[in-house]
Enzyme design. Structure first.
Site, mmCIF file in Angstrom:
data_model
loop_
_atom_site.group_PDB
_atom_site.id
_atom_site.type_symbol
_atom_site.label_atom_id
_atom_site.label_comp_id
_atom_site.label_asym_id
_atom_site.label_seq_id
_atom_site.Cartn_x
_atom_site.Cartn_y
_atom_site.Cartn_z
ATOM 1 N N GLY A 13 31.219 31.187 33.673
ATOM 2 C CA GLY A 13 29.883 31.315 34.246
ATOM 3 C C GLY A 13 29.525 30.332 35.340
ATOM 4 O O GLY A 13 28.366 29.935 35.456
ATOM 5 N N SER A 14 30.506 29.967 36.188
ATOM 6 C CA SER A 14 30.136 29.039 37.262
ATOM 7 C C SER A 14 29.212 29.709 38.285
ATOM 8 O O SER A 14 28.333 29.050 38.856
ATOM 9 C CB SER A 14 31.375 28.447 37.942
ATOM 10 O OG SER A 14 32.050 29.424 38.686
ATOM 11 N N ASN A 15 29.374 31.000 38.499
ATOM 12 C CA ASN A 15 28.439 31.693 39.408
ATOM 13 C C ASN A 15 27.042 31.768 38.790
ATOM 14 O O ASN A 15 26.042 31.651 39.488
ATOM 15 C CB ASN A 15 28.945 33.101 39.738
ATOM 16 C CG ASN A 15 29.955 33.074 40.870
ATOM 17 O OD1 ASN A 15 29.608 32.833 42.021
ATOM 18 N ND2 ASN A 15 31.219 33.309 40.536
ATOM 19 N N MET A 91 33.811 41.342 32.778
ATOM 20 C CA MET A 91 35.171 41.888 32.854
ATOM 21 C C MET A 91 35.295 43.329 32.346
ATOM 22 O O MET A 91 36.345 43.719 31.838
ATOM 23 C CB MET A 91 36.139 40.972 32.087
ATOM 24 C CG MET A 91 36.218 39.568 32.668
ATOM 25 S SD MET A 91 36.597 39.547 34.450
ATOM 26 C CE MET A 91 38.314 40.027 34.390
ATOM 27 N N ASN A 108 27.609 42.917 42.438
ATOM 28 C CA ASN A 108 28.794 42.255 41.874
ATOM 29 C C ASN A 108 29.338 41.272 42.897
ATOM 30 O O ASN A 108 29.180 41.470 44.103
ATOM 31 C CB ASN A 108 29.869 43.304 41.561
ATOM 32 C CG ASN A 108 31.128 42.685 40.976
ATOM 33 O OD1 ASN A 108 31.050 41.802 40.113
ATOM 34 N ND2 ASN A 108 32.286 43.113 41.442
ATOM 35 N N HIS A 110 32.964 39.521 44.121
ATOM 36 C CA HIS A 110 34.404 39.746 43.988
ATOM 37 C C HIS A 110 35.153 38.729 44.852
ATOM 38 O O HIS A 110 34.762 38.503 45.998
ATOM 39 C CB HIS A 110 34.734 41.179 44.434
ATOM 40 C CG HIS A 110 36.175 41.517 44.275
ATOM 41 N ND1 HIS A 110 36.728 41.827 43.051
ATOM 42 C CD2 HIS A 110 37.201 41.528 45.171
ATOM 43 C CE1 HIS A 110 38.032 42.046 43.204
ATOM 44 N NE2 HIS A 110 38.333 41.859 44.476
#
Ligand code: GRF
Length: 194
Positions: A13-15, A91, A108, A110
């Site tokens: 969860g760094s984003n 995921m 999203n 990517h």
């Protein structure tokens, strides 16, 4: 008024953390209202707890089929009055059932310059192909695999000395900037629909 975001994530969860930090800035046009994870031990759930963000672990195996699992998620997202869903290392592929019953937008992030290298291990795909630049992309989610309309991208060089790990780290730093930029553009409807 700030838009309310639900984040779906499966991992560290760094984003998610970067979005939370940036949402606290005065200039931010969004707030994080909800986190849902499909992994019980995901680091992202810990972060949500620390930040007092409502969070749910929903185990897909508790449902007899994917439709019911996704409907449950949509139910919770609606209960929290969210305006937008952001996938951040989630995921699983969202099925048309989710997209139809939610009916609003899903973004999203990517780790490649789409349409190059969709799917898993995008950084490894870039190294193996031998491209000299890669980066990250924020796009709308549609029924395809990483195929929706692009809102924003950031570019990084691929160095001769890079391996998957070093390239992933360089891209991740840009992801943390890009997701916030893209959500703020989204909040202002400043993207081009083709
Ligand atoms: C990121 O590289 C993102 O682009 C991809 O999954 C990874 C999630 O990382 N979709 P984190 O959990 O946000 O640290």
């Amino acid at each position: 008024m700030k838009i309310k975001i639900a984040v779906l994530a499966s991992g560290r969860g760094s984003n998610f953390t970067a979005l939370i930090e940036n949402s606290k800035k005065k200039s931010s046009l969004f707030q994080i209202s909800l986190l849902i994870s499909d992994k019980e031990n995901a680091g992202v759930l810990e972060t949500a707890k620390k930040e007092n963000i409502p969070s749910y672990y929903i185990n897909p195996k508790d449902f007899s089929d994917k439709k019911l699992y996704e409907k449950k998620m949509v139910e919770i997202i609606e209960e929290h009055n969210c305006d937008l869903v952001c996938l951040a290392g989630y995921m699983r592929i969202l099925s048309p059932t989710f997209l139809e019953s939610w009916g609003k937008d899903v973004l999203n992030i990517h780790p490649s310059l789409l349409p190059s290298f969709p799917g898993l291990n995008a950084q490894k795909q870039a190294i193996d192909y031998g491209v000299k630049f890669s980066g990250c992309t924020v796009h709308f989610v549609d029924e395809g695999m990483d195929t929706g309309l692009i809102i924003g991208q950031r570019v990084v060089p691929v160095l001769d000395s890079d391996d998957e790990k070093s390239l992933s780290e360089r891209i991740l730093k840009e992801e943390h900037i890009l997701y916030t930029e893209a959500v703020n553009l989204y909040a202002q409807r400043k993207y081009i629909k083709r």
